[in-house]
Every structure is written in structure tokens, then in C-alpha cells.
Scaffold this active site. Structure first.
Site, PDB file in Angstrom:
ATOM      1  N   GLU A 196       2.944   1.463  11.693  1.00 40.57           N
ATOM      2  CA  GLU A 196       1.817   0.582  11.398  1.00 40.57           C
ATOM      3  C   GLU A 196       0.964   0.252  12.629  1.00 40.57           C
ATOM      4  O   GLU A 196      -0.028  -0.454  12.524  1.00 40.57           O
ATOM      5  CB  GLU A 196       2.309  -0.723  10.762  1.00 40.57           C
TER       6      GLU A 196
ATOM      7  N   GLY B 232       0.821  -1.217   0.000  1.00 42.44           N
ATOM      8  CA  GLY B 232       0.000   0.000   0.000  1.00 42.44           C
ATOM      9  C   GLY B 232       0.846   1.253   0.000  1.00 42.44           C
ATOM     10  O   GLY B 232       1.650   1.480  -0.899  1.00 42.44           O
TER      11      GLY B 232
END
Length: 117
Positions: free
Chosen positions: A72, A7
Site C-alpha cells: 500500500e 478495494g
């Protein structure tokens, strides 16, 4: 172990610079056993589907990997886990549990870059 990104960490995407000195190993694709959820600003890799997700493979150093874990939200939002690539190679990737993504749209192509086409 190499790291698979799919991504916003890929080349040309907004968070790519967070990979720092990680060595680029090339384009990659997961085994066809995942789903790619579209969370708007970023995707999430999910186990249990039938899609081969497209991405890139990197070899990060420990410092870069620690910074990526923070970015993340690992382990609270994403979990870094081993995954199989198409062809049998293993790597790690950031995954989100399917239970957290009920009702979230999926990217049928498995390719974050073509999600809006």
C-alpha cells in the site's frame, strides 16, 4: 486491531491473495464519515465525507500486515490509521489524505464493487 479493506484486497479482487493467512471476520461498513475516491485501478478511503464505505474485516498477523504496508506504500502513499465502523467498533484501514485527491472522482455508493454500474 482488525483491518478493514474496501478495494482490491477484498475477496474476489485481484490483490486478495496478499492477505495471506489473515482470518476473515466478515463484511463490514464504516461509520458514515468517509468518501471513497476512484483512482481507476484502485480506490482510496478519505476522511471527512458522509458516506459509509463497504468492505471486509480481517485479522492479519504481523508478517502479513508488514507486507500489506509495503504493498500500500505506507506511509508515503497511504497511511494505516484507526477508523470507526458502523456500530462503533474500531479497526485500522489504509487512508489517503484528501489533499492528495483533489479533483478525483468519488464513488457515491461507497462500494468499490459497484462503481461501474
Amino acid at each position: 486491531m482488525p483491518l478493514f479493506v474496501y478495494g482490491t484486497l477484498m475477496r474476489g479482487e485481484r490483490s486478495h491473495e496478499l492477505l495471506g493467512r489473515a482470518r476473515y471476520l466478515g463484511a463490514a461498513r464504516t461509520a458514515p464519515s468517509f468518501e471513497l475516491a476512484d483512482l481507476g485501478a484502485y480506490p482510496a478511503l478519505v476522511r471527512g465525507g458522509s458516506i459509509a464505505v463497504l468492505g471486509e474485516l480481517y485479522e492479519p498477523d504481523r508478517e502479513t500486515l508488514a507486507a500489506l504496508d509495503l504493498y500500500e506504500g505506507c506511509p508515503d502513499l497511504f497511511q494505516r490509521e484507526p477508523v470507526d465502523l458502523d456500530g462503533g467498533e474500531r479497526c485500522e484501514a489504509y487512508l489517503m489524505p484528501a489533499a492528495q485527491l483533489r479533483g478525483v472522482a468519488r464513488i457515491a455508493s461507497g462500494d468499490w464493487r459497484t462503481r461501474r454500474r
